[in-house]
Design a protein around this motif. Sequence first.
Motif: not given
Lengths: 236, 630
Positions: A82-88, A152-156
């Motif tokens: 999920x894009x919340x956890x990775x800056x790729x 993908x099941x967690x929030x920021x």
Amino acid sequence: MSVARSANKNAGPAKTESVGAEKRKAWWSRYGQSLKYGLYVITHPFDGFWDLVHEKRGTLAAAHTFLILFLLIRVMKLMLTSFQFITAPIQYINVFEEMGSLALPFLILCIANWAMTTLFDGKGRFRDIYMAMCYALVPYILIQLPMILVSNMLTFEEGSFYSVLLSFSVIWCVFLVFVGLMEVHDYGPGKTFIFLIVTVVGAAIIIFLMLVFFSLLSDAISYFVSMYREIVFRLN
Amino acid sequence: MKRLQRIMTALCCLMLLATSVALADDGFSTSYTYTYDYWDDVQESPDAYRVVEMIDSTTLGLDSLGGKRLNRPQSLFVQGDDLYVCDTGNNRILQLRREGNSFSVSRIIDTVYDDKEDYDLADASYLQNKEYEKIVAEYNAANKDLLEIRAAQEAGFESTEFTSAISPLLTEAGIDIEATSAVEEFIAGLIEEKQQAVDEVSERMDAARQVAQEAADQAREAGCRIWQYELWTVGEDGNVSSPLNGPNDISVDEEGNIYVADTNSNRVIKMDKDCRLLLEFIKPLDATFDQSQAFLPRKIVTDVAGRVYALCQNINKGLVKYENDGTFSGFIGANTVSVSMAEYIWKRYFQTKEQRAQSASFVPTEYENIYIDKDGFIYATNIVYSEGDLLWDNAKPIRRLNSLGSDILIKNDRRPPIGDVQWVEGGPEATGPSRLVDITVMDDDLYVALDRIRGRLFGYDSQGVLLWAFGTRGNVEGAFTGAVSLEHMGRDLLVLDQFKNSITLFQTTEYGDTIYKATEAYLGGDYDRSADLWRDVLKMNANYPLAFRGIGRAVLRQNQYEDAMEWFKLAHDRENYGRAFKLYRKDWVEANVWWIILIVAAVLIIPLAVGRIRKMKWEVSEHERSKVRK
């Protein structure tokens, strides 16, 4: 010996086929066993790594599998977390570049370790080192793959759980590499630690030599190319 | 062999890939208006502003008005429909009036007037002040002597300091430089002597300051307003007047009182709307103010209470603050000095004394420009910093200072507001990061900063998110060569170019206007309208993160979580995405709770059941076998 050969000759086509099938079956079962053995290695590293090479419990095929899985999961992580956890920057990612930038250092480290420990009575052959390093990647595979789904099941705000598990997997891997090399070479912990550092230095030297080699090579090629052009130009 | 070759080629390719990571975008956008996206790449965008009017000496008709064209103007100020231009090179201020999009000169301010009584009153205090200044100069000289000799003594007999400072004195006193003990004794005596001299002057200086302060207070009580006595002359009509000398900045309050930073006359003038003097703010006598420095106020702002904040050249303690009666009340908002650990260790342990003396010392830098917003917060820009500090928000080129002088600017974007995010390092003109020379703040805390290097304007919303950037270097309309000052009239922007001697008036396009309206609607709480407006923005620029975020917020309020997640994902807004996702997840779990229970149950129960069945089978077969054995 000759008896066995003649016996084989008499066996006929049907029998060789069944022997081949049996062999293949045996290979598959051994492969399966050695894959499963990865689980044992990561939970009982001292025993596990010793038996891995000395009791031939591991196979090269399984080691390759782990390495490929590791590379695949690394790429999947970049693509699917999920894009919340990775800056790729997905638009710039080149899958083969990503895989190569992990596989190449991995192999160079194996080579450097083998080169260094061979000189200082390390017991491991290259094959053993490679296998130990690959088996040490198993926690990464086991943890990071489900974590892609979990992300993908967690929030920021709930990200701490995620990052703790990620770091845990990496720490586990590093620990396994350490123990693995210790067992493979039959070293003590101190010596292993020193040789880990020496390995990194060795890898740096290898990379340096490679860079020098390739830059010289490209210079040499361009020299011949320009010479060829010059000659063609003069002849015309 | 073939395999080896193949591996080598592969390696070659990898190496090439590693080295050929192309030089990324350098901030030299190909389009006039642009924004930066999440990855710091330049994204072309439609023009948010367009030039509607160029104002210069010709359009103002200055050639016919006494024949003086604009000369190095330094500053703009807007009050209502009036635009004030500091025509610094001509020692005057032009007051322009706007009608439609055209401007005309309504007044030229170049002299300040006062009455005779005040002039007479000023005399006494001024003379006292002169006396004090003389003693200050004396003190500085004595102190310098003492420091020189101390330094020479420390540096040793061989040093150049010693030969220049002490050797002549030795020959004068007839002492041989070889006689070490005699020389040392001589130096000790010399230091004592000088120290005494300094102490003596210092005492006199304190006394003189007291006297000067008292005289000043008395004069102030008597209603004296003039402090720079020698700048004033009595005219034939009995009026006392003083010309402006290099006015660098102007500020006009609601009542029409005019404040001028009269730089070369070392004063800030407050006058009423008829140019009659109300107050003169001069160099503070206070001990915290370095008396050896000239008082050169470069920029001023005034707050609603009539306090004056002056940005002075060569003063790095912050802004000089005056109360509304003209008394100095301290400095605010000094730049903090930051020293990295590595720098400190390097300087402290590895540099020789000479190297340390030569390298730059750690002093705070002064600001470049200031602006006061409607709430009384001072926005300051800063152009002295190292490039590396910018992206990680150590340089803080834009600050919002509260009354304590600390920076309270809101920065909620990925990058702090620094102007260009990509730039070419080093080299000649138009390289390096943006140098923000002026800033102007609109009523809803949107602010626009002006970059001197590339003549660009950067608009930010109150959260520090870049709205648009536009501008370029050059001589065409909308390009600048020496941008120095920026002001706004409503949403219109005015940029002053000191080399082209012109003012450019920008007005919003439909695109820029819609962005403003959407922001306003959002701040006003009208989220749905805001979302509609953001959709309009997207029609003009499909690549606008703020619009994604704005729509996402509105959609989230309408409980369309999945849509909101989509928008927030486009905007790379993690916090808001998390918020939407949490709600979506809750809904999803509630809708599918039976399935989840079923699956969990299946996962738990099936292996158990299978195990049990196997065990039973095994038991049965064992039983059978034991029967057979029997």
